[in-house]
Design an enzyme around this catalytic site. Sequence first.
Site, PDB file in Angstrom:
ATOM      1  N   TYR A  26       0.868  -1.185   0.000  1.00  0.00           N
ATOM      2  CA  TYR A  26       0.000   0.000   0.000  1.00  0.00           C
ATOM      3  C   TYR A  26       0.902   1.231   0.000  1.00  0.00           C
ATOM      4  O   TYR A  26       1.636   1.469   0.963  1.00  0.00           O
ATOM      5  CB  TYR A  26      -0.882  -0.038   1.242  1.00  0.00           C
ATOM      6  CG  TYR A  26      -1.900   1.077   1.358  1.00  0.00           C
ATOM      7  CD1 TYR A  26      -2.774   1.366   0.327  1.00  0.00           C
ATOM      8  CD2 TYR A  26      -1.996   1.811   2.541  1.00  0.00           C
ATOM      9  CE1 TYR A  26      -3.723   2.365   0.456  1.00  0.00           C
ATOM     10  CE2 TYR A  26      -2.941   2.810   2.681  1.00  0.00           C
ATOM     11  CZ  TYR A  26      -3.804   3.088   1.638  1.00  0.00           C
ATOM     12  OH  TYR A  26      -4.743   4.081   1.772  1.00  0.00           O
ATOM     13  N   TYR A 180     -11.827  -4.336   6.854  1.00  0.00           N
ATOM     14  CA  TYR A 180     -10.535  -3.986   7.460  1.00  0.00           C
ATOM     15  C   TYR A 180     -10.695  -2.903   8.518  1.00  0.00           C
ATOM     16  O   TYR A 180     -10.255  -3.024   9.659  1.00  0.00           O
ATOM     17  CB  TYR A 180      -9.551  -3.521   6.376  1.00  0.00           C
ATOM     18  CG  TYR A 180      -8.244  -3.030   6.966  1.00  0.00           C
ATOM     19  CD1 TYR A 180      -7.222  -3.928   7.253  1.00  0.00           C
ATOM     20  CD2 TYR A 180      -8.035  -1.687   7.269  1.00  0.00           C
ATOM     21  CE1 TYR A 180      -6.034  -3.494   7.820  1.00  0.00           C
ATOM     22  CE2 TYR A 180      -6.867  -1.245   7.841  1.00  0.00           C
ATOM     23  CZ  TYR A 180      -5.865  -2.152   8.112  1.00  0.00           C
ATOM     24  OH  TYR A 180      -4.700  -1.720   8.692  1.00  0.00           O
ATOM     25  N   HIS A 181     -11.337  -1.811   8.134  1.00  0.00           N
ATOM     26  CA  HIS A 181     -11.434  -0.675   9.047  1.00  0.00           C
ATOM     27  C   HIS A 181     -12.443  -0.912  10.165  1.00  0.00           C
ATOM     28  O   HIS A 181     -12.421  -0.215  11.177  1.00  0.00           O
ATOM     29  CB  HIS A 181     -11.771   0.597   8.268  1.00  0.00           C
ATOM     30  CG  HIS A 181     -10.655   1.010   7.347  1.00  0.00           C
ATOM     31  ND1 HIS A 181     -10.685   0.717   6.008  1.00  0.00           N
ATOM     32  CD2 HIS A 181      -9.476   1.636   7.583  1.00  0.00           C
ATOM     33  CE1 HIS A 181      -9.570   1.169   5.450  1.00  0.00           C
ATOM     34  NE2 HIS A 181      -8.834   1.721   6.370  1.00  0.00           N
ATOM     35  N   LYS A 539     -11.541  17.345  15.850  1.00  0.00           N
ATOM     36  CA  LYS A 539     -10.683  16.756  14.829  1.00  0.00           C
ATOM     37  C   LYS A 539     -10.572  17.733  13.657  1.00  0.00           C
ATOM     38  O   LYS A 539     -11.428  17.751  12.768  1.00  0.00           O
ATOM     39  CB  LYS A 539     -11.249  15.414  14.347  1.00  0.00           C
ATOM     40  CG  LYS A 539     -10.986  14.277  15.316  1.00  0.00           C
ATOM     41  CD  LYS A 539     -11.240  12.911  14.712  1.00  0.00           C
ATOM     42  CE  LYS A 539     -10.302  12.573  13.582  1.00  0.00           C
ATOM     43  NZ  LYS A 539      -8.869  12.479  13.995  1.00  0.00           N
ATOM     44  N   ASP A 543      -8.656  14.295   8.376  1.00  0.00           N
ATOM     45  CA  ASP A 543      -8.417  12.971   8.959  1.00  0.00           C
ATOM     46  C   ASP A 543      -9.709  12.409   9.538  1.00  0.00           C
ATOM     47  O   ASP A 543     -10.314  13.000  10.427  1.00  0.00           O
ATOM     48  CB  ASP A 543      -7.351  13.092  10.059  1.00  0.00           C
ATOM     49  CG  ASP A 543      -7.223  11.829  10.899  1.00  0.00           C
ATOM     50  OD1 ASP A 543      -7.381  10.733  10.332  1.00  0.00           O
ATOM     51  OD2 ASP A 543      -6.972  11.954  12.103  1.00  0.00           O
ATOM     52  N   HIS A 545      -9.935   9.170  10.794  1.00  0.00           N
ATOM     53  CA  HIS A 545      -9.692   8.092  11.748  1.00  0.00           C
ATOM     54  C   HIS A 545      -9.995   8.622  13.149  1.00  0.00           C
ATOM     55  O   HIS A 545      -9.179   9.292  13.778  1.00  0.00           O
ATOM     56  CB  HIS A 545      -8.241   7.604  11.655  1.00  0.00           C
ATOM     57  CG  HIS A 545      -7.975   6.813  10.415  1.00  0.00           C
ATOM     58  ND1 HIS A 545      -7.613   7.400   9.225  1.00  0.00           N
ATOM     59  CD2 HIS A 545      -8.046   5.480  10.164  1.00  0.00           C
ATOM     60  CE1 HIS A 545      -7.449   6.459   8.304  1.00  0.00           C
ATOM     61  NE2 HIS A 545      -7.716   5.292   8.847  1.00  0.00           N
TER      62      HIS A 545
END
Length: 666
Positions: A26, A180-181, A539, A543, A545
């Site tokens: 990646y 995945y996340h 935040k 981003d 996450h």
Amino acid sequence: MSQTQKDSQTASAERKADRPWLIRTYAGHSTALKSNALYRSNLAKGQTGLSVAFDLPTQTGYDSDHVLARGEVGKVGVPVCHLGDMRVLFDQIPLEQMNTSMTINATAPWLLALYIAVAEEQGADISKLQGTVQNDLIKEYLSRGTYICPPKPSLKMIADVAEYCYTNVPKWNPMNVCSYHLQEAGATPEQELAYALATAIAVLDELKPRVPAEDFPALCGRISFFVNAGIRFVTEMCKMRAFVDLWDEILETRYGIADPKFRRFRYGVQVNSLGLTEQQPENNVYRILIEMLAVTLSKKARARAVQLPAWNEALGLPRPWDQQWSMRMQQILAYETDLLEYGDLFDGNPVVDAKVEELKAGARAELANLDSMGGAVASIEYMKSRLVDSNAERLNRIERNETVVVGVNRWTEGEPSPLQTEDGGIMVVDPAVEQEQIARLDTWRRDRDDAAVQAALAALREAARTGSNVMAPSIAAAKAGVTTGEWAEEMRKAYGTYRGPTGVSGSVSNKTEGLDTIRAEVDAVSDRLGRRLKFLVGKPGLDGHSNGAEQIAFRARDCGMDISYDGIRLTPEEIVSAAQDQNAHVVGLSILSGSHLPLVQDVMDSMRKAGLGHIPVLVGGIIPDDDARQLKAMGVAKVYTPKDFELNSIMMDIVTLVGTKDIAAE
């Protein structure tokens, strides 16, 4: 030689080894030119497929000169603003011969359009293109935050890509259902199975009316998955076998797919990054290897493509050597061992069979629960809150030493890592990259045919307005010179924008065990203030996450603080305005994209201008030591990195910071 030995030799000679999985890394950073050089270098080293990381402005549909792109350009991936960038990105890489995965979701139709346009410029037959766009917006609402539009129009655009590909690019995977996340956000194995499969069901339900009934099975066969593998090796391997069984079961019973080849569970994987540690980071090499075994040892559930993180991703951006080391790990397993010469090693194992059935039962129960709520789209808020709860419990187990993490809560003493050399063991993107990219974007806009651009945008606008498939006009727009921000703005105008749920309610949970001391301190400081201690978590930037911010807000709430957390993607001005309006006592900023220096500077400057310079500011993220020193020089009170996993210590820091401030003005 005995007959048994002769038979064994004969069987060994006749055994045909399986083909290795696609070996990917990646990658993408700084500029299209530098990323192209990295891709060609990795391919020369034996990588067999590409996996493209785009920067956050590209992922969220902004050009590099947009105000929200400040500090984010080229940080977590490559910026692609237009056809020229895509041309450079794949220069000297024949796309007709390549298998390319693009981790792109909200702007997936657009990036695929650019890719097709470049392939056609290369003279490729686009019907032969092979690869994948991730194109899974539901998990973006739950875990990663790079969505643009609300769920229903996003689902419509996912289907647009799938419908276009099945006719025009039949070897392309139009969607990676991405669990995945979900695991990165704290999902249990049962939740990961259920939430990913519910997403796939939502997409297939959307697609079924769009294609002739006889073509629907083949379309089902193009849906692929992108999965996570964590450190609990046996559970993760069994989870993959459960995925295989459940997907086969859903396609056969719910959709009547008779041909087993169209029911095959096809998936790529990146093994777990959540469990990589900043402490003793060299240990991550072993974690990555063990996690890779979970998705390769069982032939029945073997990944079709594997990409591995590097040992130092908890510290920052890996260098080319770090990525090479992870690629060599794959090559050794695939080419030096005899793994690919044998059938499935776990068939008939009673322990494995029992665990697989247990996971399937749990996933079926949760799938039924989601179905009763109306499916994945209707259950987004529920799934988000469950992920936040599960992640909180995961962190609680680590804090209580019930889950052992070597080097973090056990065996913490160790020698300094010689791998962390004078460069800090990571690569740092040159801040000049952003202005250089903006200059190229300005040149592109100046030199293009404005009339052609406006005509292409008008056609795209009409397709979005009427509900037509957006892929053909998107490809035409790519060829005309439209930019990423212009394409995404048309989608925003047509379908609106969206703010996903945070998963953090204002109500105190029942998980207050062991918090009595901190709650008493919060009460004492609140009494002195004359109102409840107000903690604002923000935040800034792009981003998405949000796990860290959510868990800080979650714990602060349970410690008795009055929390304010409005989710992701806020401008510094919005955060400062909220701090002023809500009369915050302390502000916490979470930034994991590497853009902490410019964004925190903007917040600090805005706070001083607003007369809020006395309010303590805390910053958390993947922050190198030199950057932490710069942040403190800006006036930041405390800096936290992944090694600061004890949330109660952070809570006490907050109480102490507020308690030592002059509160006479309160």
